[in-house]
Design a protein around this motif. Structure first.
Motif, PDB file in Angstrom:
ATOM      1  N   VAL A  61      62.924 -38.104  39.636  1.00 12.23           N
ATOM      2  CA  VAL A  61      61.810 -37.473  40.155  1.00 12.23           C
ATOM      3  C   VAL A  61      61.849 -37.785  41.733  1.00 12.23           C
ATOM      4  N   CYS A  62      62.046 -36.744  42.536  1.00  9.77           N
ATOM      5  CA  CYS A  62      62.392 -37.106  43.907  1.00  9.77           C
ATOM      6  C   CYS A  62      61.198 -36.489  44.714  1.00  9.77           C
ATOM      7  N   GLY A  63      60.777 -37.269  45.974  1.00 12.47           N
ATOM      8  CA  GLY A  63      60.017 -36.888  46.835  1.00 12.47           C
ATOM      9  C   GLY A  63      60.835 -36.276  47.863  1.00 12.47           C
ATOM     10  N   PHE A  64      60.245 -35.966  49.072  1.00 16.31           N
ATOM     11  CA  PHE A  64      61.208 -35.329  50.350  1.00 16.31           C
ATOM     12  C   PHE A  64      61.164 -36.111  51.418  1.00 16.31           C
ATOM     13  N   GLY A  65      61.033 -37.508  51.467  1.00 15.95           N
ATOM     14  CA  GLY A  65      61.407 -38.387  52.264  1.00 15.95           C
ATOM     15  C   GLY A  65      62.986 -38.862  52.058  1.00 15.95           C
ATOM     16  N   ASN A  66      63.504 -39.756  52.682  1.00 15.88           N
ATOM     17  CA  ASN A  66      64.983 -40.064  52.241  1.00 15.88           C
ATOM     18  C   ASN A  66      65.230 -40.652  51.051  1.00 15.88           C
ATOM     19  N   ASN A  67      63.892 -41.398  50.474  1.00 17.20           N
ATOM     20  CA  ASN A  67      63.856 -41.920  49.149  1.00 17.20           C
ATOM     21  C   ASN A  67      64.260 -40.737  48.120  1.00 17.20           C
ATOM     22  N   GLY A  68      63.636 -39.682  48.472  1.00 20.00           N
ATOM     23  CA  GLY A  68      64.040 -38.407  47.414  1.00 20.00           C
ATOM     24  C   GLY A  68      65.490 -38.087  47.680  1.00 20.00           C
ATOM     25  N   GLY A  69      65.942 -38.201  48.787  1.00 21.57           N
ATOM     26  CA  GLY A  69      67.395 -37.873  49.081  1.00 21.57           C
ATOM     27  C   GLY A  69      68.259 -38.768  48.280  1.00 21.57           C
ATOM     28  N   ILE A  87      66.790 -33.048  38.073  1.00 24.39           N
ATOM     29  CA  ILE A  87      65.984 -33.165  39.139  1.00 24.39           C
ATOM     30  C   ILE A  87      64.783 -32.483  38.906  1.00 24.39           C
ATOM     31  N   TYR A  88      63.480 -33.395  39.207  1.00 16.72           N
ATOM     32  CA  TYR A  88      62.183 -32.764  39.333  1.00 16.72           C
ATOM     33  C   TYR A  88      61.748 -33.225  40.738  1.00 16.72           C
ATOM     34  N   LEU A  89      61.426 -32.280  41.598  1.00 21.02           N
ATOM     35  CA  LEU A  89      60.947 -32.356  42.804  1.00 21.02           C
ATOM     36  C   LEU A  89      59.119 -32.341  42.779  1.00 21.02           C
ATOM     37  N   ALA A  90      58.813 -33.643  43.321  1.00 22.08           N
ATOM     38  CA  ALA A  90      57.489 -33.979  43.553  1.00 22.08           C
ATOM     39  C   ALA A  90      56.876 -33.625  44.840  1.00 22.08           C
ATOM     40  N   GLY A  91      56.046 -32.494  45.217  1.00 25.25           N
ATOM     41  CA  GLY A  91      55.666 -32.163  46.406  1.00 25.25           C
ATOM     42  C   GLY A  91      56.067 -31.233  46.864  1.00 25.25           C
ATOM     43  N   GLN A 103      71.254 -33.408  50.846  1.00 22.42           N
ATOM     44  CA  GLN A 103      71.559 -33.868  49.412  1.00 22.42           C
ATOM     45  C   GLN A 103      71.119 -32.595  48.387  1.00 22.42           C
ATOM     46  N   TRP A 104      70.155 -32.264  48.772  1.00 19.77           N
ATOM     47  CA  TRP A 104      69.708 -31.056  47.798  1.00 19.77           C
ATOM     48  C   TRP A 104      70.650 -29.882  48.025  1.00 19.77           C
ATOM     49  N   ASP A 105      71.381 -29.405  49.045  1.00 18.81           N
ATOM     50  CA  ASP A 105      72.152 -28.496  49.141  1.00 18.81           C
ATOM     51  C   ASP A 105      73.404 -28.822  48.361  1.00 18.81           C
ATOM     52  N   ILE A 106      73.828 -30.121  48.649  1.00 16.82           N
ATOM     53  CA  ILE A 106      74.971 -30.617  47.769  1.00 16.82           C
ATOM     54  C   ILE A 106      74.787 -30.671  46.334  1.00 16.82           C
ATOM     55  N   ALA A 107      73.680 -30.926  45.797  1.00 13.78           N
ATOM     56  CA  ALA A 107      73.123 -30.940  44.446  1.00 13.78           C
ATOM     57  C   ALA A 107      73.362 -29.501  43.744  1.00 13.78           C
ATOM     58  N   MET A 108      72.592 -28.574  44.673  1.00 15.39           N
ATOM     59  CA  MET A 108      72.696 -27.179  44.063  1.00 15.39           C
ATOM     60  C   MET A 108      74.029 -26.455  44.005  1.00 15.39           C
ATOM     61  N   SER A 109      75.024 -27.227  44.907  1.00 10.59           N
ATOM     62  CA  SER A 109      76.404 -26.514  44.929  1.00 10.59           C
ATOM     63  C   SER A 109      77.136 -27.139  43.651  1.00 10.59           C
ATOM     64  N   TYR A 110      76.467 -28.439  43.111  1.00 10.47           N
ATOM     65  CA  TYR A 110      77.181 -28.676  42.009  1.00 10.47           C
ATOM     66  C   TYR A 110      76.393 -28.274  40.889  1.00 10.47           C
ATOM     67  N   GLN A 111      75.475 -27.597  41.005  1.00  5.35           N
ATOM     68  CA  GLN A 111      74.754 -27.074  39.842  1.00  5.35           C
ATOM     69  C   GLN A 111      74.172 -28.156  39.043  1.00  5.35           C
ATOM     70  N   VAL A 112      73.567 -29.063  39.685  1.00  6.59           N
ATOM     71  CA  VAL A 112      72.626 -30.101  39.050  1.00  6.59           C
ATOM     72  C   VAL A 112      71.318 -29.303  38.401  1.00  6.59           C
ATOM     73  N   VAL A 114      67.561 -28.138  37.460  1.00  5.99           N
ATOM     74  CA  VAL A 114      66.043 -28.944  38.182  1.00  5.99           C
ATOM     75  C   VAL A 114      65.248 -28.328  37.039  1.00  5.99           C
ATOM     76  N   MET A 115      64.376 -29.288  36.968  1.00  3.82           N
ATOM     77  CA  MET A 115      63.132 -28.734  36.258  1.00  3.82           C
ATOM     78  C   MET A 115      61.913 -28.788  36.846  1.00  3.82           C
ATOM     79  N   ASN A 116      61.055 -27.599  36.349  1.00  7.80           N
ATOM     80  CA  ASN A 116      59.872 -27.461  37.091  1.00  7.80           C
ATOM     81  C   ASN A 116      58.801 -28.116  36.302  1.00  7.80           C
ATOM     82  N   ASN A 117      58.580 -28.057  35.134  1.00  9.16           N
ATOM     83  CA  ASN A 117      57.630 -28.681  34.049  1.00  9.16           C
ATOM     84  C   ASN A 117      58.224 -29.555  32.894  1.00  9.16           C
ATOM     85  N   PRO A 118      58.657 -30.670  33.435  1.00  6.94           N
ATOM     86  CA  PRO A 118      59.344 -31.544  32.407  1.00  6.94           C
ATOM     87  C   PRO A 118      58.470 -31.930  31.172  1.00  6.94           C
ATOM     88  N   VAL A 119      59.238 -31.841  30.113  1.00  3.18           N
ATOM     89  CA  VAL A 119      58.506 -32.589  29.167  1.00  3.18           C
ATOM     90  C   VAL A 119      58.881 -34.206  29.025  1.00  3.18           C
TER      91      VAL A 119
END
Length: 518
Positions: A61-69, A87-91, A103-112, A114-119
């Motif tokens: 679960v990732c925020g948008f500061g460097n902790n999220g990176g 990955i679940y983006l909060a915010g 880091q987001w662009d790298i993760a998308m390149s590697y097709q990690v 992403v969940m929008n509504n996690p159970v």
């Protein structure tokens, strides 16, 4: 010893590494992610055995500061290691920092994924990368709901640098906080991971070296006013006993303690001093305590005389004074405390002021003039409240600041006893103690500490190496905590007593001898 930093000090260290030492922030972020991913893998392999991780499912679960990176990079590394990781983006994604966006662009390149509504219940591991050490506001709204969901999930929980919602300096919970089983923090431990309740929310804490060091290009320290915590390896600094020494060589402790019907505290403190290696201990107490004390502790000397001539003789005899355990706050207890505090200060003797000695001082603040740089004050939170006029809840909001304020005012060394004991002096030397456990919250534990502090001061009497009084006090507090840890192992936290800590003291000091030889 290991350094403990504040949020502002950590920011300074980050900035120095990136801008002065020219280490790119993305390099530091990658190292942080690698260290955290490795700790999570270690846990999973211990749980399942290596190579059998297919049933694991990880949500970061990732925020948008460097902790999220950091969190996004962790998810990518685990994904590339063949572990199901999402990955679940909060915010608001529009608020990503430059490094996090990278880091987001790298993760998308590697097709990690992403969940929008996690159970939430579907995950075996949840990684918290929402907020970092810079958080100072209370968590509300959507972020609070997300953290509450994370806490309620039955997964193993890992925090990146610090659990989201914990104040990085005080350990306070800012509305709500992530309840981690593991926290991987970077470069240095943060104060909020040492102080409660933050320390409890962090779970097991691992400090990962990611290439941030407390040195500028010219070799100067960047966080020179940081705190420290003592470790077992530091016990090798305790002076060895000289083979040609005698009981006088190893220090003489005068314990001004005990009132009518209150000899137990004096016995515990004196016993701890003797078990800690002091050569001789004399108890100055009331006559009614003679028979029980001589029966309980025949190794200690005893005097009930209290007149100018006897007092001067006893003061000249001793190397270290302990004033207060079981002393009482009225009558002869008050008179004894005042005489030995005033004259001990004039003679330049190290004085440990404890228990009723502190309560009497709170009742007579004008006696603060006898507190000096050779005085160690050892209040628990209740006694500290009486000394400084603040209630316990106010003290607990920022115990480090309150401890330093009183040390600066008094001129002595303050040992503020709590689940994380703070030791400081007017020169801003600061130690946070990480040994010990809740079983030590039992009658007589503080009396044992006063005796251990006296014994540690005695160890340094014939030592050529100079050590500050605050360091000696912090070492004694650490030893006291180790005694409590051994007592818990043997008796459990519910059943251990102060006497069990004394019985563990020789075992702890034997460890110090082993460390020294090693």
């Amino acid at each position: 010893m290991k350094k403990v930093v504040t949020c502002s000090q950590m920011k300074l260290l980050d900035h120095g590494t990136i801008h002065n030492m020219h280490v790119p922030s993305l390099v530091l972020m990658e190292r942080a992610a690698l260290a955290t991913a490795e700790e999570i893998r270690k846990y999973l392999e211990k749980k399942n055995g290596s190579g059998n991780l297919k049933k694991e499912r990880i949500l970061t679960v990732c925020g948008f500061g460097n902790n999220g990176g950091d969190g996004i990079a962790i998810a990518r590394l685990l994904h590339l290691a063949g572990i199901r990781s999402e990955i679940y983006l909060a915010g608001n994604p529009d608020k990503m920092t430059e490094e996090t966006r990278h880091q987001w662009d790298i993760a998308m390149s590697y097709q990690v994924p992403v969940m929008n509504n996690p159970v939430w219940d579907e995950y075996t591991v949840i990684v918290d990368g929402i907020f970092g050490v810079g958080l100072s506001r209370e968590i509300t709204g959507n972020y609070k709901e997300i953290i509450d969901h994370m806490n309620e999930a039955p997964a193993y929980k890992a925090a990146v640098d610090i659990p989201s919602g914990i104040h990085g300096d005080t350990g306070a919970v800012l509305g709500t906080a992530f309840e981690a089983d593991l926290t991987v923090t970077f470069a240095y431990k943060k104060r909020g991971l040492c102080l409660y309740p933050g320390r409890a929310y962090a779970g097991r804490t691992v400090v990962a070296d990611i290439g941030i060091y407390d040195r500028d290009r010219d070799g100067s320290e960047l966080a020179s006013k940081a705190a420290w915590h003592i470790e077992k390896s530091d016990m090798k600094t305790l002076p060895a006993r000289k083979p040609w020494g005698n009981k006088g060589t190893f220090g003489k402790v005068l314990l001004v303690a005990g009132s009518k019907g209150m000899c137990g505290a004096a016995c515990l403190s004196a016993s701890a001093a003797l078990h800690g290696g002091a050569g001789m201990v004399k108890i100055q107490t009331v006559e009614e305590n003679r028979i029980p004390l001589q029966s309980l502790l025949p190794e200690a000397m005893l005097t009930s005389e209290f007149d100018e001539e006897a007092n001067k003789k006893n003061l000249n005899w001793c190397d270290v004074l302990v004033i207060g355990p079981g002393l009482g706050t009225e009558g002869s207890g008050k008179e004894r405390m005042l005489w030995f505090l005033e004259n001990g200060a004039k003679a330049g003797k190290p004085v440990i002021l404890d228990a009723d000695g502190l309560n009497i001082l709170a009742m007579h603040p004008q006696w603060m003039k006898f507190i000096g740089e050779q005085t160690i004050l050892t209040p628990h939170m209740g006694e500290m409240s009486r000394l400084c006029g603040l209630n316990v809840s106010e003290l607990k909001e920022d115990p480090v600041a309150r401890a330093y304020q009183y040390a600066e005012k008094s001129g002595g060394v303050l040992v503020l006893k709590d689940a994380c004991t703070v030791v400081t002096d007017r020169n801003e030397k600061l130690y946070l103690n990480l040994s010990g456990n809740s079983g030590m919250a039992t009658a007589g534990s503080g009396d044992v500490l006063s005796g251990i502090i006296a014994s540690v001061l005695c160890m340094y009497l014939s030592c050529e190496e100079e050590r500050e009084l605050s360091y000696k006090a912090a070492m004694a507090v650490y030893i006291h905590g180790l005694c409590g840890d051994i007592a818990r192992e043997k008796k459990g936290s519910h059943g251990m007593t102060a006497k069990d800590m004394i019985e563990a003291l020789p075992e702890v000091l034997k460890l110090a001898e082993v460390q020294s030889k090693g």
